[in-house]
Design a protein around this motif. Structure first.
Motif, mmCIF file in Angstrom:
data_model
loop_
_atom_site.group_PDB
_atom_site.id
_atom_site.type_symbol
_atom_site.label_atom_id
_atom_site.label_comp_id
_atom_site.label_asym_id
_atom_site.label_seq_id
_atom_site.Cartn_x
_atom_site.Cartn_y
_atom_site.Cartn_z
ATOM 1 N N HIS A 95 -44.586 37.371 11.009
ATOM 2 C CA HIS A 95 -44.430 37.404 12.371
ATOM 3 C C HIS A 95 -45.446 38.574 12.874
ATOM 4 O O HIS A 95 -45.741 39.604 11.884
ATOM 5 N N PRO A 96 -45.975 38.535 14.160
ATOM 6 C CA PRO A 96 -47.204 39.543 14.463
ATOM 7 C C PRO A 96 -46.219 41.212 14.467
ATOM 8 O O PRO A 96 -46.776 41.999 14.144
ATOM 9 N N LEU A 97 -44.935 40.996 14.945
ATOM 10 C CA LEU A 97 -44.296 42.132 14.937
ATOM 11 C C LEU A 97 -44.130 42.626 13.497
ATOM 12 O O LEU A 97 -43.975 44.103 13.413
ATOM 13 N N ASP A 98 -43.855 41.889 12.575
ATOM 14 C CA ASP A 98 -43.582 42.389 11.125
ATOM 15 C C ASP A 98 -44.863 43.091 10.856
ATOM 16 O O ASP A 98 -44.704 43.915 10.080
ATOM 17 N N ALA A 99 -46.196 42.479 10.840
ATOM 18 C CA ALA A 99 -47.265 43.045 10.588
ATOM 19 C C ALA A 99 -47.497 44.326 11.356
ATOM 20 O O ALA A 99 -47.974 45.329 10.548
ATOM 21 N N LEU A 100 -47.183 44.684 12.662
ATOM 22 C CA LEU A 100 -47.089 45.961 13.223
ATOM 23 C C LEU A 100 -46.369 46.737 12.628
ATOM 24 O O LEU A 100 -46.516 47.845 12.381
ATOM 25 N N SER A 101 -45.175 46.321 12.138
ATOM 26 C CA SER A 101 -43.966 47.185 11.593
ATOM 27 C C SER A 101 -44.828 47.844 10.459
ATOM 28 O O SER A 101 -44.415 48.929 9.894
ATOM 29 N N ALA A 102 -45.182 46.906 9.488
ATOM 30 C CA ALA A 102 -45.432 47.431 8.220
ATOM 31 C C ALA A 102 -46.743 48.088 8.446
ATOM 32 O O ALA A 102 -46.652 49.127 7.286
ATOM 33 N N THR A 103 -47.479 48.103 9.037
ATOM 34 C CA THR A 103 -48.738 49.051 9.316
ATOM 35 C C THR A 103 -48.159 50.412 9.748
ATOM 36 O O THR A 103 -48.766 51.192 9.383
ATOM 37 N N LEU A 104 -47.103 50.417 10.793
ATOM 38 C CA LEU A 104 -46.788 51.695 11.315
ATOM 39 C C LEU A 104 -45.898 52.612 10.171
ATOM 40 O O LEU A 104 -46.089 53.485 9.942
ATOM 41 N N VAL A 105 -45.225 51.739 9.277
ATOM 42 C CA VAL A 105 -44.828 52.266 8.228
ATOM 43 C C VAL A 105 -45.591 53.020 7.228
ATOM 44 O O VAL A 105 -45.401 53.855 6.441
ATOM 45 N N GLU A 106 -46.718 52.123 6.919
ATOM 46 C CA GLU A 106 -47.768 52.500 5.924
ATOM 47 C C GLU A 106 -48.520 53.979 6.514
ATOM 48 O O GLU A 106 -48.628 54.959 5.716
ATOM 49 N N ARG A 107 -48.681 53.667 7.945
ATOM 50 C CA ARG A 107 -49.350 55.063 8.441
ATOM 51 C C ARG A 107 -48.313 56.196 8.211
ATOM 52 O O ARG A 107 -48.865 57.209 8.102
ATOM 53 N N GLU A 161 -49.142 59.820 6.313
ATOM 54 C CA GLU A 161 -48.894 60.951 7.117
ATOM 55 C C GLU A 161 -48.021 61.920 6.163
ATOM 56 O O GLU A 161 -48.071 63.214 6.188
ATOM 57 N N VAL A 162 -46.675 61.460 5.726
ATOM 58 C CA VAL A 162 -45.878 62.303 4.992
ATOM 59 C C VAL A 162 -46.655 62.895 3.648
ATOM 60 O O VAL A 162 -46.431 63.904 3.462
ATOM 61 N N ALA A 163 -47.337 61.993 3.058
ATOM 62 C CA ALA A 163 -48.209 62.337 2.035
ATOM 63 C C ALA A 163 -49.193 63.379 2.359
ATOM 64 O O ALA A 163 -49.410 64.252 1.512
ATOM 65 N N ARG A 164 -49.999 63.334 3.383
ATOM 66 C CA ARG A 164 -50.896 64.130 3.693
ATOM 67 C C ARG A 164 -50.215 65.573 4.260
ATOM 68 O O ARG A 164 -50.675 66.517 3.767
ATOM 69 N N ILE A 165 -49.154 65.409 4.819
ATOM 70 C CA ILE A 165 -48.561 66.871 5.126
ATOM 71 C C ILE A 165 -47.885 67.516 4.077
ATOM 72 O O ILE A 165 -47.654 68.680 4.130
ATOM 73 N N ALA A 174 -39.175 62.089 9.807
ATOM 74 C CA ALA A 174 -38.173 61.350 10.694
ATOM 75 C C ALA A 174 -39.054 60.245 11.464
ATOM 76 O O ALA A 174 -38.382 59.193 11.497
ATOM 77 N N LYS A 175 -40.337 60.591 11.313
ATOM 78 C CA LYS A 175 -41.310 59.291 12.002
ATOM 79 C C LYS A 175 -41.012 57.981 10.905
ATOM 80 O O LYS A 175 -40.923 56.897 11.353
ATOM 81 N N LEU A 176 -41.195 58.492 9.637
ATOM 82 C CA LEU A 176 -41.483 57.369 8.642
ATOM 83 C C LEU A 176 -39.943 56.647 8.670
ATOM 84 O O LEU A 176 -39.865 55.438 8.716
ATOM 85 N N ALA A 177 -38.823 57.330 8.703
ATOM 86 C CA ALA A 177 -37.699 56.700 8.765
ATOM 87 C C ALA A 177 -37.204 55.870 10.055
ATOM 88 O O ALA A 177 -36.726 54.751 9.830
ATOM 89 N N ASP A 178 -37.869 56.282 11.108
ATOM 90 C CA ASP A 178 -37.987 55.631 12.383
ATOM 91 C C ASP A 178 -38.632 54.192 12.165
ATOM 92 O O ASP A 178 -38.192 53.307 12.568
ATOM 93 N N VAL A 206 -36.983 47.036 9.757
ATOM 94 C CA VAL A 206 -35.889 46.224 9.729
ATOM 95 C C VAL A 206 -35.706 45.184 10.955
ATOM 96 O O VAL A 206 -35.187 44.292 10.774
ATOM 97 N N LEU A 207 -35.544 46.419 11.883
ATOM 98 C CA LEU A 207 -35.328 45.220 13.301
ATOM 99 C C LEU A 207 -36.242 44.260 13.564
ATOM 100 O O LEU A 207 -35.803 43.405 13.944
ATOM 101 N N ALA A 208 -37.449 44.495 13.230
ATOM 102 C CA ALA A 208 -38.588 43.716 13.530
ATOM 103 C C ALA A 208 -38.163 42.193 12.639
ATOM 104 O O ALA A 208 -38.178 41.235 13.128
ATOM 105 N N GLU A 209 -37.817 42.486 11.715
ATOM 106 C CA GLU A 209 -37.245 41.176 10.687
ATOM 107 C C GLU A 209 -36.093 40.724 11.032
ATOM 108 O O GLU A 209 -35.916 39.498 11.067
ATOM 109 N N THR A 210 -35.083 41.323 11.666
ATOM 110 C CA THR A 210 -33.622 40.748 11.712
ATOM 111 C C THR A 210 -33.543 40.335 13.103
ATOM 112 O O THR A 210 -33.104 39.438 13.409
ATOM 113 N N LEU A 211 -33.699 41.351 13.879
ATOM 114 C CA LEU A 211 -33.600 41.297 15.275
ATOM 115 C C LEU A 211 -34.468 40.495 15.998
ATOM 116 O O LEU A 211 -34.169 39.657 16.908
ATOM 117 N N TYR A 212 -35.786 40.814 15.948
ATOM 118 C CA TYR A 212 -36.946 40.408 16.662
ATOM 119 C C TYR A 212 -37.633 39.115 15.990
ATOM 120 O O TYR A 212 -38.397 38.498 16.407
#
Length: 184
Positions: A4-16, A20-24, A43-47, A53-59
């Protein structure tokens, strides 16, 4: 690979967010950045992970009748965590507003996001409620079907159809009542 496109977007955001956590982390360890920068990145990573999870289950493409209890609880927990995190941010920003550090308009962005996350939480709760209702209905249908099969044998001698002239009048009622009382 997400379907699903939202799944791909969510996966990309998690990776970014992970990157960012690894960089900081080393920058905080060196003292170049304050510890709060790492906390915000985590906190952004957890979000992002909860949004995934919501992209997979709710949307996502998971049909409500195929959703497991585990997926439903994971969906609800993710939505609740997102609300809790944003409520914490709003509380912090409210403190800054009260002390005159930020303007009211700056707080509005955070309160709007909190309201949005609360609506998502309500959607998750409604989806679980619907899922439970559908399961109860399916179980009731199965019980009725089993009961009808079990009672079908006992109803062999019951008249299902009457080959009469198709007319019924009030003068027939006493005769029907008498015959009914004799039989039962």
């Amino acid at each position: 690979m997400p379907g699903h496109p939202l799944d791909a977007l969510s996966a990309t955001l998690v990776e970014r967010a992970r990157n960012e956590v690894a960089r900081i982390e080393p920058l905080v360890a060196d003292g170049t950045l304050p510890r709060i920068a790492l906390d915000e990145a985590k906190a952004k990573l957890a979000d992002a992970e909860d949004q995934e999870v919501l992209a997979e289950t709710l949307y996502g493409d998971v049909r409500i009748e195929n959703m497991t209890d585990e997926q439903a609880q994971e969906m609800l927990a993710a939505a609740q965590r997102r609300v809790d995190r944003q409520a914490s941010v709003v509380k912090e920003r409210q403190t800054l507003l009260d002390s005159g550090v930020i303007a009211q308009s700056e707080l509005a962005v955070f309160t709007d996001e909190l309201a949005s996350r609360e609506r998502v939480l309500d959607l998750a709760k409604n989806r679980i409620h619907l899922m439970n209702n559908l399961r109860q209905m399916a179980e009731a249908e199965q019980r009725l079907e089993r009961a009808s099969h079990a009672s079908a044998a006992s109803l062999k001698n019951v008249m299902i159809r009457y080959e009469g002239n198709g007319l019924f009048s009030l003068t027939d009622v006493p005769t029907i009542a008498t015959e009914f009382e004799k039989h039962f």
